[in-house]
Design a protein around this motif. Structure first.
Motif, PDB file in Angstrom:
ATOM      1  N   PHE A 105     -97.428   4.498  -5.110  1.00  0.00           N
ATOM      2  CA  PHE A 105     -97.284   3.078  -5.403  1.00  0.00           C
ATOM      3  C   PHE A 105     -95.972   2.722  -6.085  1.00  0.00           C
ATOM      4  CE2 PHE A 105    -101.860   3.548  -4.795  1.00  0.00           C
ATOM      5  CZ  PHE A 105    -102.068   2.528  -3.875  1.00  0.00           C
ATOM      6  N   ALA A 106     -95.425   3.635  -6.889  1.00  0.00           N
ATOM      7  CA  ALA A 106     -94.175   3.319  -7.584  1.00  0.00           C
ATOM      8  C   ALA A 106     -93.012   3.137  -6.621  1.00  0.00           C
ATOM      9  CB  ALA A 106     -93.848   4.413  -8.594  1.00  0.00           C
ATOM     10  N   SER A 107     -93.081   3.790  -5.462  1.00  0.00           N
ATOM     11  CA  SER A 107     -91.963   3.685  -4.519  1.00  0.00           C
ATOM     12  C   SER A 107     -91.894   2.295  -3.881  1.00  0.00           C
ATOM     13  CB  SER A 107     -92.064   4.768  -3.433  1.00  0.00           C
ATOM     14  OG  SER A 107     -93.179   4.567  -2.600  1.00  0.00           O
ATOM     15  N   GLY A 108     -92.993   1.556  -3.897  1.00  0.00           N
ATOM     16  CA  GLY A 108     -93.004   0.217  -3.306  1.00  0.00           C
ATOM     17  C   GLY A 108     -92.034  -0.741  -3.977  1.00  0.00           C
ATOM     18  N   PRO A 109     -92.223  -1.031  -5.275  1.00  0.00           N
ATOM     19  CA  PRO A 109     -91.291  -1.937  -5.960  1.00  0.00           C
ATOM     20  C   PRO A 109     -89.853  -1.414  -5.957  1.00  0.00           C
ATOM     21  CG  PRO A 109     -93.279  -1.631  -7.265  1.00  0.00           C
ATOM     22  CD  PRO A 109     -93.367  -0.659  -6.128  1.00  0.00           C
ATOM     23  N   CYS A 121     -82.138   2.602   2.760  1.00  0.00           N
ATOM     24  CA  CYS A 121     -83.366   3.277   2.325  1.00  0.00           C
ATOM     25  C   CYS A 121     -83.881   4.235   3.398  1.00  0.00           C
ATOM     26  CB  CYS A 121     -84.455   2.251   2.010  1.00  0.00           C
ATOM     27  SG  CYS A 121     -84.042   1.136   0.652  1.00  0.00           S
ATOM     28  N   VAL A 122     -84.371   5.381   2.943  1.00  0.00           N
ATOM     29  CA  VAL A 122     -85.015   6.369   3.813  1.00  0.00           C
ATOM     30  C   VAL A 122     -86.433   6.593   3.304  1.00  0.00           C
ATOM     31  CG1 VAL A 122     -85.002   8.773   4.602  1.00  0.00           C
ATOM     32  CG2 VAL A 122     -82.849   7.519   4.384  1.00  0.00           C
ATOM     33  N   LEU A 123     -87.404   6.535   4.205  1.00  0.00           N
ATOM     34  CA  LEU A 123     -88.787   6.842   3.854  1.00  0.00           C
ATOM     35  C   LEU A 123     -89.162   8.213   4.395  1.00  0.00           C
ATOM     36  CD1 LEU A 123     -90.643   3.506   4.739  1.00  0.00           C
ATOM     37  CD2 LEU A 123     -89.711   4.210   2.529  1.00  0.00           C
ATOM     38  N   GLN A 124     -90.021   8.910   3.659  1.00  0.00           N
ATOM     39  CA  GLN A 124     -90.563  10.170   4.149  1.00  0.00           C
ATOM     40  C   GLN A 124     -92.080  10.069   4.087  1.00  0.00           C
ATOM     41  OE1 GLN A 124     -91.967  13.344   2.437  1.00  0.00           O
ATOM     42  NE2 GLN A 124     -92.138  14.061   4.546  1.00  0.00           N
ATOM     43  N   GLU A 125     -92.713  10.126   5.268  1.00  0.00           N
ATOM     44  CA  GLU A 125     -94.165   9.998   5.372  1.00  0.00           C
ATOM     45  C   GLU A 125     -94.763  11.367   5.686  1.00  0.00           C
ATOM     46  OE1 GLU A 125     -97.783   9.368   5.226  1.00  0.00           O
ATOM     47  OE2 GLU A 125     -96.602   7.540   4.873  1.00  0.00           O
ATOM     48  N   ILE A 132    -100.205   3.255   2.820  1.00  0.00           N
ATOM     49  CA  ILE A 132    -100.026   1.800   2.781  1.00  0.00           C
ATOM     50  C   ILE A 132     -98.644   1.421   2.247  1.00  0.00           C
ATOM     51  CG2 ILE A 132    -101.125   1.609   0.500  1.00  0.00           C
ATOM     52  CD1 ILE A 132    -102.235  -1.123   1.462  1.00  0.00           C
ATOM     53  N   THR A 133     -98.140   2.153   1.240  1.00  0.00           N
ATOM     54  CA  THR A 133     -96.834   1.801   0.676  1.00  0.00           C
ATOM     55  C   THR A 133     -95.734   1.944   1.710  1.00  0.00           C
ATOM     56  OG1 THR A 133     -97.584   2.529  -1.507  1.00  0.00           O
ATOM     57  CG2 THR A 133     -95.218   2.265  -1.199  1.00  0.00           C
ATOM     58  N   ASN A 134     -95.721   3.070   2.433  1.00  0.00           N
ATOM     59  CA  ASN A 134     -94.691   3.273   3.446  1.00  0.00           C
ATOM     60  C   ASN A 134     -94.816   2.278   4.596  1.00  0.00           C
ATOM     61  OD1 ASN A 134     -93.308   5.283   2.132  1.00  0.00           O
ATOM     62  ND2 ASN A 134     -94.209   6.968   3.281  1.00  0.00           N
ATOM     63  N   ALA A 291    -107.407   7.770   0.931  1.00  0.00           N
ATOM     64  CA  ALA A 291    -107.165   6.564   1.730  1.00  0.00           C
ATOM     65  C   ALA A 291    -107.136   6.887   3.219  1.00  0.00           C
ATOM     66  CB  ALA A 291    -105.842   5.937   1.305  1.00  0.00           C
ATOM     67  N   GLU A 292    -107.867   6.080   3.982  1.00  0.00           N
ATOM     68  CA  GLU A 292    -107.895   6.174   5.447  1.00  0.00           C
ATOM     69  C   GLU A 292    -108.369   7.540   5.946  1.00  0.00           C
ATOM     70  OE1 GLU A 292    -107.509   3.459   6.835  1.00  0.00           O
ATOM     71  OE2 GLU A 292    -106.200   2.225   5.594  1.00  0.00           O
ATOM     72  N   ASP A 293    -109.031   8.325   5.067  1.00  0.00           N
ATOM     73  CA  ASP A 293    -109.510   9.661   5.434  1.00  0.00           C
ATOM     74  C   ASP A 293    -108.382  10.499   6.056  1.00  0.00           C
ATOM     75  OD1 ASP A 293    -111.426  11.658   5.583  1.00  0.00           O
ATOM     76  OD2 ASP A 293    -112.188  11.021   7.534  1.00  0.00           O
TER      77      ASP A 293
END
Length: 362
Positions: A105-109, A121-125, A132-134, A291-293
């Motif tokens: 959650f901290a990465s969201g703001p 910005c680069v996201l790593q999933e 949900i944040t990504n 989350a989301e199993d």
């Protein structure tokens, strides 16, 4: 060049924190003069783990939404606004060249404010089912690094790069001899060893299972390296013996993996990626409480390739003994699972992710 500034956010669980640290370590190797700042949630484990890894971290007053109506949920809008304002100040002060988010959650703001300031910005999933944040940040990202196929259902296809998940460097080229690993834990080199992994905090249902099957393990002549988690260590340390080693946490994972013949594990994204590199026959028991199993989906991605076995929590009483004994009795099945799961490993994942970050540096 090399005096770059990288801001990195990801936390809440080890599955978000350790990839973030692995990415930072690879960036530091390439850019020795770079500056790093981590941003996490104030009351989460990243506030301890990141400084231990040698990096500075600042905290945001943020937490996720609870599934039930609670006081914490009523506080969420206030926490979010507070975190956005603080994140904007941090970005303005630090002036990063690139922002990296690994989920949590901290990465969201933080990434929302970085993107609005024009920072690439680069996201790593990590998971096969995006967090949900990504998902909320996808439109702000230049690149989205993923570990599974089929992620275009969550993210714009043109932004996706399949890199795999970052793993600890000591596991990529693990050269620990099995005998040395067994000696390290005080285990017998002649007995098959079962490694049980429930995550850093522990997994109550897995611990209950192991406790209930101790007689079975004794009968079958196997020994256990049982990481029960710090929440449960006081409850289960009484089972420590010559053939049952109970640990709150395993700091020497390279030794633990080398000692193991069969692994019983949760199916968090980081664990799955590590186990692909380790190449040992694995029984996944996914947590149904995420989350989301997504742990079940992570495990199924390997089961479909015939690279691992999965038992759902609600099927353990009925199926565990049969599945475990079937695997223990078949060296052919063990070898097949070992070879197949190892073929799915991506040992250069961290390097690939940093390649994508490097492309964004001006």
């Amino acid at each position: 060049m090399g005096n770059y500034r990288f801001i990195i956010s990801g936390g809440g669980t080890g599955g978000h924190i350790y990839p973030a640290i692995a990415i930072a370590n690879e960036l530091k190797q390439r850019f020795a003069n770079a500056d790093f700042l981590f941003v996490g949630a104030k009351d989460k484990m990243e506030m301890e783990k990141v400084p231990q890894a040698g990096y500075v971290i600042e905290g945001l007053w943020i937490s996720g939404l609870q599934r039930k109506l609670t006081l914490k949920n009523l506080m969420f809008p206030i926490k979010l606004i507070s975190s956005l304002l603080r994140a904007r100040k941090i970005v303005k002060r630090f002036k990063p060249d690139v922002a990296v988010g690994t989920g949590g959650f901290a990465s969201g703001p933080l990434l929302r404010m970085a993107a609005s300031a024009g920072v690439p910005c680069v996201l790593q999933e990590q998971n096969s089912y995006a967090g949900i944040t990504n998902k909320l940040l996808a439109d702000k990202a230049e690149k989205i690094c993923v570990a599974y196929d089929g992620m275009e259902q969550f993210f714009p296809e043109e932004k996706i790069v399949k890199t795999g998940n970052p793993v600890r460097a000591d596991l990529v080229n693990n050269q620990i001899p099995r005998e040395a690993a067994l000696k390290f834990f005080g285990l017998d080199i002649t007995k098959p060893t079962i490694l049980i992994l429930g995550g850093s905090l522990g997994a109550r249902r897995i611990n209950q299972l192991i406790e209930s099957e101790l007689a079975l393990f004794k009968k079958r002549g196997v020994q256990l390296l049982w990481q029960c988690g710090k929440l449960y260590y006081e409850e289960y340390k009484k089972y420590e013996s010559d053939v049952v080693k109970v640990r709150a946490f395993l700091n020497k994972m390279d030794f633990a993996y080398s000692a193991a013949n069969i692994i019983i594990s949760r199916a968090g994204a980081g664990s799955v990626s590590e186990l692909c590199l380790v190449g040992k026959p694995t029984i996944f028991i996914p947590s149904p409480n995420v989350a989301e199993d997504h742990q079940t989906k992570n495990a199924l991605a390997l089961v479909k390739e015939n690279a691992a076995i999965m038992i759902k929590e609600n099927e353990l009483d009925e199926n565990f003994k049969t599945v475990f004994e079937g695997l223990l009795n078949s060296e052919t099945r063990q070898a097949q699972l070992s070879n197949t799961i190892k073929s799915l490993g991506l040992p250069k994942s961290t390097e690939y992710i940093v390649d994508e970050i490097e492309k964004l540096l001006k």
